[in-house]
Scaffold this motif. Sequence first.
Motif, PDB file in Angstrom:
ATOM      1  N   GLY A   3       0.839  -1.192   0.000  1.00 51.55           N
ATOM      2  CA  GLY A   3       0.000   0.000   0.000  1.00 51.55           C
ATOM      3  C   GLY A   3       0.869   1.235   0.000  1.00 51.55           C
ATOM      4  O   GLY A   3       1.844   1.327   0.761  1.00 51.55           O
ATOM      5  N   LEU A   4       0.555   2.192  -0.859  1.00 53.26           N
ATOM      6  CA  LEU A   4       1.319   3.423  -0.976  1.00 53.26           C
ATOM      7  C   LEU A   4       0.363   4.601  -0.814  1.00 53.26           C
ATOM      8  O   LEU A   4      -0.688   4.650  -1.448  1.00 53.26           O
ATOM      9  CB  LEU A   4       2.040   3.503  -2.321  1.00 53.26           C
ATOM     10  N   LYS A   5       0.731   5.556   0.038  1.00 49.77           N
ATOM     11  CA  LYS A   5      -0.111   6.721   0.278  1.00 49.77           C
ATOM     12  C   LYS A   5       0.743   7.973   0.249  1.00 49.77           C
ATOM     13  O   LYS A   5       1.832   8.017   0.828  1.00 49.77           O
ATOM     14  CB  LYS A   5      -0.814   6.583   1.633  1.00 49.77           C
ATOM     15  N   ILE A   6       0.257   8.979  -0.435  1.00 49.53           N
ATOM     16  CA  ILE A   6       0.890  10.292  -0.471  1.00 49.53           C
ATOM     17  C   ILE A   6      -0.131  11.299   0.034  1.00 49.53           C
ATOM     18  O   ILE A   6      -1.303  11.254  -0.347  1.00 49.53           O
ATOM     19  CB  ILE A   6       1.365  10.654  -1.891  1.00 49.53           C
ATOM     20  N   PHE A   7       0.291  12.221   0.903  1.00 55.85           N
ATOM     21  CA  PHE A   7      -0.683  13.105   1.517  1.00 55.85           C
ATOM     22  C   PHE A   7      -0.084  14.487   1.754  1.00 55.85           C
ATOM     23  O   PHE A   7       1.137  14.685   1.745  1.00 55.85           O
ATOM     24  CB  PHE A   7      -1.184  12.533   2.850  1.00 55.85           C
ATOM     25  N   ALA A   8      -0.992  15.459   1.943  1.00 58.41           N
ATOM     26  CA  ALA A   8      -0.624  16.812   2.325  1.00 58.41           C
ATOM     27  C   ALA A   8      -1.620  17.274   3.373  1.00 58.41           C
ATOM     28  O   ALA A   8      -2.795  16.914   3.340  1.00 58.41           O
ATOM     29  CB  ALA A   8      -0.648  17.751   1.116  1.00 58.41           C
ATOM     30  N   THR A   9      -1.146  18.061   4.351  1.00 53.27           N
ATOM     31  CA  THR A   9      -2.024  18.528   5.418  1.00 53.27           C
ATOM     32  C   THR A   9      -1.842  20.029   5.623  1.00 53.27           C
ATOM     33  O   THR A   9      -0.756  20.580   5.393  1.00 53.27           O
ATOM     34  CB  THR A   9      -1.726  17.813   6.753  1.00 53.27           C
ATOM     35  N   HIS A  10      -2.932  20.654   6.034  1.00 52.36           N
ATOM     36  CA  HIS A  10      -2.880  22.055   6.454  1.00 52.36           C
ATOM     37  C   HIS A  10      -3.489  22.139   7.848  1.00 52.36           C
ATOM     38  O   HIS A  10      -4.570  21.602   8.093  1.00 52.36           O
ATOM     39  CB  HIS A  10      -3.661  22.960   5.502  1.00 52.36           C
ATOM     40  N   GLU A  11      -2.796  22.795   8.752  1.00 51.47           N
ATOM     41  CA  GLU A  11      -3.247  22.907  10.133  1.00 51.47           C
ATOM     42  C   GLU A  11      -3.308  24.370  10.533  1.00 51.47           C
ATOM     43  O   GLU A  11      -2.355  25.128  10.309  1.00 51.47           O
ATOM     44  CB  GLU A  11      -2.302  22.145  11.061  1.00 51.47           C
TER      45      GLU A  11
END
Length: 211
Positions: A3-11
């Motif tokens: 499983g491969l996951k790429i993510f971006a977050t804003h806090e």
Amino acid sequence: SLGLKIFATHELRTFEMDDSLGGFPVCQKETEHNISIGGQLIKSQGHTLHYNAKAETWIIGEDLGQLKLDGNADVNFPLFGDTVRLAAKAYIHRLNPTFYERHYHAKHFWWDNSMSHETRTRIEGAFTYEKTSTTLRVGIEEIQNYTYYGMSYTSADEKHTLMQAGVRQHGGNLNVMTAQLDQKLRLGPLHWDNILTYQTSSNDKVLPLPT
């Protein structure tokens, strides 16, 4: 399967604390925001080999330069009619001290600190033998710029003592070693779970740990 996951977050973070404006107390709001990107690679199915690796870095905002690298893996193989598991876990965390570690305004305590990132590097290995319900775990951690709450006392006069409290950073390196034995015993309906832990710190004045 993988499983491969790429993510971006804003806090977005908002804080409130007392301040002084023109000699009068006011409630002041502070706002911080951060954007991070990361990825994760997972292999959780199958019997022999599993692993999980995750990386995240902060590219915009108050926590610019923060970094989290986490990984763990385990290998399972048969031994004497049962399963032995060898597991390894490691991480590198380079973190900005929290807002209230950097800034705090109150009636009795007040500080605005300029602080460096705290870096923690840890590696841990574990041996598990399911037949005897035994797990032996050993870990070593190195900490740079350890951030902690501390107090000090000074004599104001013969009858009074002045207490000072705040957030401090240890400029050198700290090392923490942990060894742990987890042994589960069973006799009929009786279950007895035992965990024995030994730990030691290279600087017990800055980071005291119970042996």
